[in-house]
Design an enzyme around this catalytic site. Structure first.
Site, short mmCIF file in Angstrom:
data_model
loop_
_atom_site.label_atom_id
_atom_site.label_comp_id
_atom_site.label_asym_id
_atom_site.label_seq_id
_atom_site.Cartn_x
_atom_site.Cartn_y
_atom_site.Cartn_z
N PRO A 54 0.97 -1.44 -0.12
CA PRO A 54 -0.11 -0.15 0.07
C PRO A 54 0.95 1.36 -0.09
CG PRO A 54 -0.59 -1.59 1.67
CD PRO A 54 0.46 -2.08 1.07
N THR A 104 2.37 2.86 -2.57
CA THR A 104 3.65 2.96 -3.40
C THR A 104 3.31 3.69 -4.77
OG1 THR A 104 3.04 0.45 -3.89
CG2 THR A 104 4.71 0.90 -2.34
N GLY A 105 2.19 4.04 -4.90
CA GLY A 105 1.93 4.81 -6.00
C GLY A 105 0.95 4.06 -7.08
N LYS A 106 0.19 3.00 -7.00
CA LYS A 106 -0.42 2.30 -7.67
C LYS A 106 -1.56 3.19 -8.43
CE LYS A 106 -1.21 -1.17 -5.15
NZ LYS A 106 -0.33 -0.93 -4.01
N SER A 107 -2.11 3.69 -7.53
CA SER A 107 -3.44 4.40 -8.00
C SER A 107 -3.16 5.79 -8.89
CB SER A 107 -4.27 4.93 -7.07
OG SER A 107 -3.50 5.67 -5.92
N SER A 152 12.42 -15.00 14.23
CA SER A 152 13.59 -14.08 14.63
C SER A 152 14.01 -14.19 16.12
CB SER A 152 13.23 -12.39 14.38
OG SER A 152 12.18 -12.35 15.12
N LYS A 200 13.74 -3.09 16.50
CA LYS A 200 14.13 -3.81 17.58
C LYS A 200 15.39 -3.15 18.41
CE LYS A 200 12.87 -8.21 15.33
NZ LYS A 200 13.18 -9.38 14.56
#
Length: 657
Positions: free
Chosen positions: A59, A61-64, A525, A568
């Site tokens: 979400p 990242t410039g898709k739209s 982890s 962390k």
């Protein structure tokens, strides 16, 4: 090779600007997309050739923006208005007609003028008849000298008016006016329609319910027809984010629309009067841009995906970009864009730009990278701007950005801060002294929320060794709502402590507890922490409680990299710990804020031996353990493969023989 780029401070101070106001913001939306060069070129080609596209990525990242920018590159084609006409032969099957853009309004207006003219003519006729009846009544009353004839004439005129005014045949003129479903102006750009989250009626079109279905009071079927987004996107782009959340029936309907380039409109509710209405096929020749996260493909209709693959492109957008001069300039442009779009916050000075770029480095989670989760970074820009506005500043400074990071912490960070305070009060973990079988592990929360910001927490892990209930039936028992990967990690780690301790654990029950993990534990982890706690419990060697650690572990004892290492380390600092052990491969990924630098000693570890050497307190038992480990290493033999004989060597040997 990785590019050696100067520090952010030096780089920003060399820029020939005072604030982001001096940065040129491109007018074309395509040029405002940051860091998606490869995806951008594919989207541009798809637009020029009218191909469909699937955009997959995290979400924000410039898709739209990529989808919306396609309308600037679509080939110039004549936009069309779509009208729906009544069908005299079958009222429940309205007719569809397309005309050039702008003509639809003219046609509807012509029909409206015609209907108004016919209405006026009808009104004049009715009034003429009424006055004639009344006049005849008056004349008859005078001739026959009966006043009641006037009353009967008025009554007759009234009934005649009602009969003529409400006659369905006479009222039919209004019903003959067509309805404009989709309208454009001649100079309009191709439409971009965002149909994310749309229900079936909004997506595919619908026919409204008519409560009055008879008696001359019903609304004509064609007037109740509503265009769907697939029809509004005719000759343009239809964008659907989270395509996998659409119902399978809707995905199948979109597939049909893509294949036929037309789709009839019918009532979507079977309990509605519109369910009996179905128009002729309505044109819907659109370019589909489907978007989603990485799990979107799993729930996407296979035939729909196949159609897009066959007639378009599948693109994975970038989550991060290289940290170099060009991309840093793009990030500065992004800040200027956000300020221009918001129009309510001041521009950023150089010190504020430095803090934003550092935050982009930090959120990428990798060395020499910048995050492309720019929606969330834009949120930081706006919060910093709001703080500057509240203080009546004309520019945003570094202090505002730092304050914004503290003010706009994600929910997980706020919850983690409170959790740490509670754990300190009730001493569920320690920050000093030494304890056998107890380790301060580190974990992140928010990794499964889709956010780019991880929040670190201290995860106390306790191990205890007890005799098995039955001889040779020892078990490894791990508690704390472990997920599948965490359970497998415990089994993998068992190979390490079996090897290093050199003891037969078949007669032992090894208990491993993840303290306070009410929300569960997932991932591997904590492998290093588990191994350290168990070895400490088996060998009775205390663990330094001022040390925290994180890292995955192979069955051979190699420390493997993990995610969220910066978060962390910050959690260890906030908890007041003195040292933190991290995987050697993650060491350069750590980017700390200025207020966290030099507050903790960060120790890279390559193998479990490196971890134990730091975490275990010096004692005779520790010396014996490392003597045993040294003997194991010296006993290991490395077999080198023999070089195969070459043909020449073979021939020489044969000749010698």
């Amino acid at each position: 090779m990785e590019e050696n780029i100067e520090s952010v401070e030096e780089w920003v101070n060399k820029l020939d600007i005072e604030t982001t106001k001096d940065i040129h913001v491109p007018k074309l939306l395509f040029d405002q997309v940051i860091g998606q060069d490869q995806a951008g070129e594919i989207v541009k080609k798809a637009a020029l050739q009218r191909r469909h596209v699937i955009l997959i990525g995290e979400p924000g990242t410039g898709k739209s923006m990529l989808a919306q920018s396609m309308v600037d590159f679509l080939p110039k084609s004549e936009l069309e208005d779509i009208l729906v006409f009544p069908n005299p032969e079958d009222p429940n099957k309205p007719k569809i007609k397309t005309v050039p853009a702008g003509k639809g309004k003219e046609i509807v207006r012509q029909y409206q003028i015609k209907a108004e003219r016919e209405k006026r003519d009808r009104s004049r006729s009715i009034m003429f008849v009424i006055f004639s009846v009344v006049l005849l009544g008056i004349i008859a009353a005078i001739v026959l000298r009966s006043i009641t004839l006037i009353f009967f004439a008025i009554m007759a005129a009234a009934f005649l008016y009602m009969a003529m005014a409400f006659n369905p045949v006479i009222r039919n003129e209004r019903a003959m006016v067509p309805k404009l479903l989709v309208s454009h102006n001649p100079n309009d750009k191709p439409p971009f329609v965002d149909s994310t989250g749309a229900h079936s009626g909004a997506l595919l079109g619908d026919v409204r319910h008519d409560p009055f279905q008879s008696g001359g009071l019903e609304t004509p079927a064609h007037e109740r027809v509503e265009a769907g987004n697939i029809h509004k996107a005719h000759k343009g782009v239809l964008f659907i984010d989270e395509i996998n959340l659409l119902r399978p029936e809707d995905q199948q309907a979109i597939l049909t629309a893509l294949q036929e380039k037309k789709y009839p409109i019918s009532g979507q509710s079977e309990r509605s009067a519109g369910a009996m209405v179905q128009t002729e096929p309505v044109p819907c020749d659109f370019v589909l841009v489907a978007a989603g996260n990485y799990d979107a493909i799993r729930n996407m209709h296979p035939a729909l995906r196949s159609r897009i693959r066959g007639y378009g492109y599948e693109v994975v957008v970038n989550d991060y970009m290289d940290d170099n001069d060009e991309n840093r300039r793009k990030l500065v442009q992004f800040i200027a864009q956000e300020v221009e779009k918001d129009k309510k916050i001041p521009h950023f000075d150089k010190s504020a730009i430095i803090e934003v770029i550092k935050e982009a480095q930090k959120r990428s989670g990798r060395r020499n990278k910048l995050t492309l989760r720019l929606r969330e970074l834009g949120g930081l820009v706006r919060v910093a701007g709001d703080i500057a506005v509240s203080q009546k500043k004309t520019v945003v400074t570094a202090a505002d950005v730092i304050a914004a990071k503290n003010l706009a912490k994600p929910l997980e960070q706020q919850i983690a801060d409170r959790s740490i305070e509670i754990k300190k009060i009730y001493k569920t973990f320690r920050t000093e002294g030494s304890v056998v079988g107890m380790v301060n592990g580190l974990a992140v929360v928010g990794a499964d929320t889709g956010m780019s910001e991880y929040t670190g927490v201290v995860l106390p892990i306790v191990a205890e060794v007890t005799p098995a209930e039955h001889k040779g039936a020892g078990n490894i028992i791990a508690t704390g709502k472990l997920g599948d990967i965490a359970k497998e990690a415990v089994l993998n780690v068992s190979a390490v402590f079996k090897k290093l301790t050199g003891k037969d654990i078949s007669n032992m029950d090894i208990h491993i507890q993840f303290v306070g993990t009410y929300e569960g534990v997932e991932g591997d982890s904590a492998s290093v922490s588990i191994a350290t706690a168990v070895i400490s419990a088996i060998e009775n060697i205390p663990v330094d409680q001022s040390v925290a650690m994180t890292g995955s572990l192979s069955v051979r004892g190699d420390v493997l990299p993990v995610g969220g290492v910066t978060a962390k380390v910050e959690a260890a600092i906030e908890a007041g710990l003195n040292k933190v052990i991290v995987p050697e491969l993650n060491y350069s990924d750590i980017i700390l804020d200025a207020d966290h630098v030099n507050k903790i000693e960060i120790i890279p570890a390559k193998t479990i031996e490196d971890v134990l050497r730091v975490a275990l307190v010096n004692s005779p038992e520790k010396e014996k353990l490392f003597d045993r480990i040294s003997n194991l290493i010296n006993a290991a033999k490395i077999i080198k493969p023999q070089r195969p004989a070459t043909p020449a060597t073979t021939r020489a040997g044969n000749n010698a023989a």
